[in-house]
Write a protein that holds these residues in place. Sequence first.
Motif, mmCIF file in Angstrom:
data_model
loop_
_atom_site.group_PDB
_atom_site.id
_atom_site.type_symbol
_atom_site.label_atom_id
_atom_site.label_comp_id
_atom_site.label_asym_id
_atom_site.label_seq_id
_atom_site.Cartn_x
_atom_site.Cartn_y
_atom_site.Cartn_z
ATOM 1 N N GLU A 22 0.705 -1.269 -0.001
ATOM 2 C CA GLU A 22 -0.152 0.057 -0.162
ATOM 3 C C GLU A 22 0.812 1.366 0.007
ATOM 4 O OE1 GLU A 22 -3.163 -0.411 -0.679
ATOM 5 O OE2 GLU A 22 -3.136 -2.403 -0.413
ATOM 6 N N ARG A 25 2.300 1.627 -3.430
ATOM 7 C CA ARG A 25 1.348 2.052 -4.384
ATOM 8 C C ARG A 25 0.965 3.738 -4.318
ATOM 9 N NH1 ARG A 25 -4.294 2.680 -3.345
ATOM 10 N NH2 ARG A 25 -5.659 2.667 -5.116
ATOM 11 N N SER A 36 -3.645 3.777 -10.491
ATOM 12 C CA SER A 36 -3.922 2.471 -10.226
ATOM 13 C C SER A 36 -5.091 1.650 -10.474
ATOM 14 C CB SER A 36 -3.819 2.514 -8.502
ATOM 15 O OG SER A 36 -3.904 1.210 -8.104
ATOM 16 N N GLU A 38 -7.659 -1.758 -9.704
ATOM 17 C CA GLU A 38 -7.967 -2.369 -8.570
ATOM 18 C C GLU A 38 -7.034 -3.502 -8.047
ATOM 19 O OE1 GLU A 38 -10.876 -1.891 -7.075
ATOM 20 O OE2 GLU A 38 -11.121 -0.352 -8.386
ATOM 21 N N LYS A 39 -6.988 -3.711 -6.841
ATOM 22 C CA LYS A 39 -6.167 -4.858 -6.005
ATOM 23 C C LYS A 39 -6.792 -6.099 -6.536
ATOM 24 C CE LYS A 39 -4.669 -4.722 -1.842
ATOM 25 N NZ LYS A 39 -4.703 -4.862 -0.271
ATOM 26 N N VAL A 41 -6.423 -10.078 -5.602
ATOM 27 C CA VAL A 41 -6.149 -10.727 -4.249
ATOM 28 C C VAL A 41 -6.271 -11.984 -4.603
ATOM 29 C CG1 VAL A 41 -6.481 -11.197 -1.879
ATOM 30 C CG2 VAL A 41 -6.643 -8.822 -2.775
ATOM 31 N N GLU A 48 -0.994 -10.630 -3.512
ATOM 32 C CA GLU A 48 -1.872 -9.289 -3.641
ATOM 33 C C GLU A 48 -0.967 -8.287 -4.723
ATOM 34 O OE1 GLU A 48 -3.600 -8.005 0.422
ATOM 35 O OE2 GLU A 48 -1.477 -7.774 0.396
ATOM 36 N N SER A 49 -1.694 -7.755 -5.505
ATOM 37 C CA SER A 49 -0.956 -6.960 -6.550
ATOM 38 C C SER A 49 -1.875 -5.585 -6.922
ATOM 39 C CB SER A 49 -0.369 -7.702 -7.506
ATOM 40 O OG SER A 49 -1.448 -8.139 -8.589
ATOM 41 N N TYR A 50 -1.249 -4.862 -7.494
ATOM 42 C CA TYR A 50 -1.819 -3.582 -8.116
ATOM 43 C C TYR A 50 -0.748 -3.542 -9.408
ATOM 44 C CZ TYR A 50 -4.007 -1.846 -3.941
ATOM 45 O OH TYR A 50 -4.917 -1.741 -2.880
#
Length: 131
Positions: A22, A25, A36, A38-39, A41, A48-50
């Motif tokens: 976070e 990001r 960005s 959406e996350k 998961v 988790e990634s962006y």
Amino acid sequence: MRPKRTTRGALHRIAFRTNRLEKLRTIYVRCFCGASGEKHVSPAKGFESYFLRFGDGCRLELMRRRDIAARGSAERPGLCHLAFGCRSREAVFALTERLRAEGRPVVGEPRTGGDGYFESVGEDPGGNRVE
């Protein structure tokens, strides 16, 4: 190596692993004007990634995996891989075989990843992973 309508050899994205997802990001959005997505998961993998977009160019993928410290040096925080766009699935297969024929390690056979991209992973002479 990812199929995408793109100029041959275009750098598609750069990926970083981090334990501070976070925070990274926020910095790339606030300081470098990244947009960005959406996350993503995957609870089963603790992943988790962006994806962050910068204009019409290369994207940045920020990733965190909860067991990263226990997985060894190949999955340490920092640069994870570079990804180049390919025009089709067939081009991914062909490039994978070209790398293999040149004696480069193929560490990930062609497949559809959790993010929906068809990809394979090789290593450059410096040991950097290239999708």
